[in-house]
Design a protein around this motif. Structure first.
Motif, PDB file in Angstrom:
ATOM      1  N   ILE A   1      -7.500   5.386  -0.006  1.00 27.55           N
ATOM      2  CA  ILE A   1      -6.744   4.347  -0.697  1.00 27.55           C
ATOM      3  C   ILE A   1      -5.495   4.056   0.110  1.00 27.55           C
ATOM      4  CG2 ILE A   1      -5.281   3.851  -2.710  1.00 27.55           C
ATOM      5  CD1 ILE A   1      -7.321   5.215  -4.456  1.00 27.55           C
ATOM      6  N   ARG A   2      -5.214   2.772   0.305  1.00 26.43           N
ATOM      7  CA  ARG A   2      -3.952   2.391   0.936  1.00 26.43           C
ATOM      8  C   ARG A   2      -3.195   1.477  -0.015  1.00 26.43           C
ATOM      9  NH1 ARG A   2      -3.407  -0.674   6.633  1.00 26.43           N
ATOM     10  NH2 ARG A   2      -4.839   0.980   7.267  1.00 26.43           N
ATOM     11  N   LEU A   3      -1.922   1.790  -0.244  1.00 33.40           N
ATOM     12  CA  LEU A   3      -1.057   0.968  -1.086  1.00 33.40           C
ATOM     13  C   LEU A   3      -0.395  -0.094  -0.229  1.00 33.40           C
ATOM     14  CD1 LEU A   3       0.607   3.813  -3.201  1.00 33.40           C
ATOM     15  CD2 LEU A   3      -1.411   2.442  -3.765  1.00 33.40           C
ATOM     16  N   THR A   4      -0.432  -1.338  -0.726  1.00 35.86           N
ATOM     17  CA  THR A   4       0.099  -2.451   0.041  1.00 35.86           C
ATOM     18  C   THR A   4       0.964  -3.323  -0.866  1.00 35.86           C
ATOM     19  OG1 THR A   4      -1.745  -3.967  -0.404  1.00 35.86           O
ATOM     20  CG2 THR A   4      -2.011  -2.441   1.431  1.00 35.86           C
ATOM     21  N   GLY A   5       1.321  -4.505  -0.355  1.00 38.16           N
ATOM     22  CA  GLY A   5       2.104  -5.473  -1.114  1.00 38.16           C
ATOM     23  C   GLY A   5       1.726  -6.869  -0.636  1.00 38.16           C
ATOM     24  N   GLY A   6       2.705  -7.775  -0.572  1.00 32.75           N
ATOM     25  CA  GLY A   6       4.134  -7.602  -0.581  1.00 32.75           C
ATOM     26  C   GLY A   6       4.625  -6.372   0.172  1.00 32.75           C
ATOM     27  N   GLU A   7       5.760  -5.900  -0.276  1.00 37.69           N
ATOM     28  CA  GLU A   7       6.341  -4.671   0.271  1.00 37.69           C
ATOM     29  C   GLU A   7       6.276  -3.608  -0.816  1.00 37.69           C
ATOM     30  OE1 GLU A   7       7.549  -1.592   1.721  1.00 37.69           O
ATOM     31  OE2 GLU A   7       7.420  -3.245   3.154  1.00 37.69           O
ATOM     32  N   PRO A   8       5.341  -2.659  -0.703  1.00 34.95           N
ATOM     33  CA  PRO A   8       5.121  -1.694  -1.787  1.00 34.95           C
ATOM     34  C   PRO A   8       6.341  -0.836  -2.117  1.00 34.95           C
ATOM     35  CG  PRO A   8       3.923  -1.053   0.194  1.00 34.95           C
ATOM     36  CD  PRO A   8       4.411  -2.444   0.425  1.00 34.95           C
ATOM     37  N   LEU A   9       7.249  -0.649  -1.160  1.00 35.18           N
ATOM     38  CA  LEU A   9       8.419   0.179  -1.438  1.00 35.18           C
ATOM     39  C   LEU A   9       9.433  -0.521  -2.330  1.00 35.18           C
ATOM     40  CD1 LEU A   9       8.996   1.991   1.981  1.00 35.18           C
ATOM     41  CD2 LEU A   9       7.589   2.665   0.023  1.00 35.18           C
ATOM     42  N   LEU A  10       9.196  -1.802  -2.636  1.00 41.75           N
ATOM     43  CA  LEU A  10      10.038  -2.490  -3.612  1.00 41.75           C
ATOM     44  C   LEU A  10       9.631  -2.150  -5.046  1.00 41.75           C
ATOM     45  CD1 LEU A  10      10.406  -6.086  -2.103  1.00 41.75           C
ATOM     46  CD2 LEU A  10      12.124  -4.275  -2.137  1.00 41.75           C
ATOM     47  N   ARG A  11       8.453  -1.584  -5.228  1.00 40.41           N
ATOM     48  CA  ARG A  11       8.004  -1.196  -6.571  1.00 40.41           C
ATOM     49  C   ARG A  11       8.733   0.079  -6.979  1.00 40.41           C
ATOM     50  NH1 ARG A  11       3.076  -2.238  -9.748  1.00 40.41           N
ATOM     51  NH2 ARG A  11       3.643  -1.367 -11.778  1.00 40.41           N
ATOM     52  N   LYS A  12       9.373   0.038  -8.141  1.00 41.91           N
ATOM     53  CA  LYS A  12      10.192   1.151  -8.610  1.00 41.91           C
ATOM     54  C   LYS A  12       9.362   2.424  -8.767  1.00 41.91           C
ATOM     55  CE  LYS A  12      13.436   2.406 -12.296  1.00 41.91           C
ATOM     56  NZ  LYS A  12      14.042   1.999 -13.587  1.00 41.91           N
ATOM     57  N   ASP A  13       9.931   3.532  -8.307  1.00 44.82           N
ATOM     58  CA  ASP A  13       9.314   4.855  -8.459  1.00 44.82           C
ATOM     59  C   ASP A  13       7.917   4.906  -7.851  1.00 44.82           C
ATOM     60  OD1 ASP A  13      11.553   5.847  -9.865  1.00 44.82           O
ATOM     61  OD2 ASP A  13      10.768   5.072 -11.764  1.00 44.82           O
ATOM     62  N   ILE A  14       7.761   4.340  -6.669  1.00 46.58           N
ATOM     63  CA  ILE A  14       6.451   4.298  -6.026  1.00 46.58           C
ATOM     64  C   ILE A  14       5.905   5.702  -5.759  1.00 46.58           C
ATOM     65  CG2 ILE A  14       7.452   4.108  -3.708  1.00 46.58           C
ATOM     66  CD1 ILE A  14       4.223   2.380  -4.935  1.00 46.58           C
ATOM     67  N   SER A  15       6.789   6.666  -5.549  1.00 46.53           N
ATOM     68  CA  SER A  15       6.329   8.036  -5.310  1.00 46.53           C
ATOM     69  C   SER A  15       5.632   8.615  -6.539  1.00 46.53           C
ATOM     70  CB  SER A  15       7.500   8.932  -4.894  1.00 46.53           C
ATOM     71  OG  SER A  15       8.482   8.987  -5.902  1.00 46.53           O
ATOM     72  N   VAL A  16       5.973   8.122  -7.738  1.00 41.11           N
ATOM     73  CA  VAL A  16       5.299   8.570  -8.961  1.00 41.11           C
ATOM     74  C   VAL A  16       3.823   8.177  -8.906  1.00 41.11           C
ATOM     75  CG1 VAL A  16       5.152   8.261 -11.468  1.00 41.11           C
ATOM     76  CG2 VAL A  16       7.398   8.497 -10.351  1.00 41.11           C
ATOM     77  N   LEU A  17       3.547   6.959  -8.453  1.00 47.93           N
ATOM     78  CA  LEU A  17       2.158   6.516  -8.310  1.00 47.93           C
ATOM     79  C   LEU A  17       1.439   7.338  -7.252  1.00 47.93           C
ATOM     80  CD1 LEU A  17      -0.209   4.621  -8.848  1.00 47.93           C
ATOM     81  CD2 LEU A  17       0.807   3.017  -7.200  1.00 47.93           C
ATOM     82  N   VAL A  18       2.091   7.588  -6.139  1.00 44.85           N
ATOM     83  CA  VAL A  18       1.469   8.378  -5.074  1.00 44.85           C
ATOM     84  C   VAL A  18       1.089   9.762  -5.589  1.00 44.85           C
ATOM     85  CG1 VAL A  18       1.849   9.485  -2.837  1.00 44.85           C
ATOM     86  CG2 VAL A  18       2.601   7.118  -3.206  1.00 44.85           C
TER      87      VAL A  18
END
Length: 338
Positions: A71-88
């Motif tokens: 799985i690869r997380l993308t965007g847009g810019e995925p690091l703009l999504r709040k608390d992205i480490s929680v999803l990871v």
């Protein structure tokens, strides 16, 4: 974990899932989000339209049960999504998922690299299309120089993340940067991926004449470096890879335009608003988010995804012409990622 490996009409298994977590970006890159279209008044998706982390986790588990390994997380810019480490962290706990990556422009990595690595992220693909500050500022549409991106790359390396560099090459724009980028990545021991300029979305003004092919880039590199081919690591690997002789560093080419790889494509994509796309160049998505929110069971979602994939017959890159580019509806990169 016992997986049900599903295959499409051309016997292509589903192994790789790209998930766009947000449709916004802090760049206005002319390749995917040109400023004249995605200006300050552009209406991005409201939060309610985005899939929640719990919804993404649920779908990820289902996709893994159907054979997805990466799985690869993308965007847009995925690091703009709040608390992205929680999803990871949620994704990293899924039994049977072997790889989690993230595509980013790198600017926010100094803030997030350590927490992402601790949450279970394995690697990042960083977009960097030039080392020339002025040119890079023109490409990203925000006049941002290369230092924030280079700092982000350093932060990712220090955090223990694997790093690949993605460079989209457009004729007459940044093809003069082919060798400088190769030298930088070779010296730093970074894997570089040259990406042929593609006709993604409908807003980047793509023309076939703007494409610098893998063959052209390869010959430029061969004039300076001795390259030896590298065998693919797995079925469906997109990059055609070569190694700088005498090193452990390789360079690759994403050849969607000049040497299509439709016959071995194992990738599916979930857009930021929960639409499933079986091809990067297909504008006809299949609703998964609202279907899931209607209260259906996992088994019903599995059946829907299986039916979509089993009837997939995408071969856009095999069939691409100047006319197909004009006449085909496509999803924008900000919704679907790369």
């Amino acid at each position: 974990m016992n997986k049900t490996i599903i295959k499409d009409q051309l016997n292509r298994p589903l192994r790789d899932l790209r998930i766009s977590v947000i449709d916004r970006c802090n760049f206005r890159c002319q390749y995917c989000m040109p400023a004249e279209i995605f200006g300050p008044d552009f209406a991005f998706l409201p939060k309610s339209e985005l899939m929640t982390y719990e919804e993404i986790e649920r779908l990820a588990k289902i996709f893994v049960s159907l054979g997805v390994e990466k799985i690869r997380l993308t965007g847009g810019e995925p690091l703009l999504r709040k608390d992205i480490s929680v999803l990871v962290e949620k994704l990293s706990q899924i039994d049977g998922l072997s790889d989690i990556g993230l595509t980013t422009n790198g600017v926010l990595l100094p803030q997030h690299a350590k927490s992402l690595r601790e949450a279970g992220l394995k690697r990042v693909n960083v977009s960097l299309d030039s080392l020339n500050d002025q040119l890079f500022g023109e490409i990203n549409g925000r006049n941002i120089g290369t230092k924030p991106v280079l700092d982000g790359i350093d932060a990712a390396i220090k955090a223990g993340l694997g790093v690949k560099i993605n460079m989209v090459v457009k004729k007459g724009l940044n093809d003069s940067e082919i060798l400088p980028m190769a030298e930088y990545c070779k010296n730093e021991g970074l894997q570089l991926r040259y990406i042929e300029y593609m006709d993604v979305g409908a807003t980047n003004g793509w023309r076939m004449d703007d494409v610098v092919t893998k063959k052209e880039i390869y010959h430029i590199l061969k004039n300076k470096y001795e390259l030896e081919p590298v065998d693919p690591d797995y079925f469906g690997e997109v990059a055609k890879r070569y190694r700088y002789k005498g090193t452990d560093t390789d360079v690759g080419f994403i050849t969607s335009v000049s040497e299509s790889f439709c016959s071995s494509c194992t990738r599916s994509r979930l857009s930021a608003n929960g639409q499933l796309f079986t091809c990067l160049f297909n504008g006809n998505g299949h609703d998964i988010r609202d279907f899931m929110r209607s209260g259906v069971t996992d088994e019903e979602i599995i059946k829907r995804i299986t039916d979509i994939w089993n009837h997939r017959n995408d071969r856009y890159s095999d069939e691409r012409t100047a006319e197909t580019n004009k006449n085909r509806k496509k999803i924008e990169m900000s919704y679907i990622g790369g």
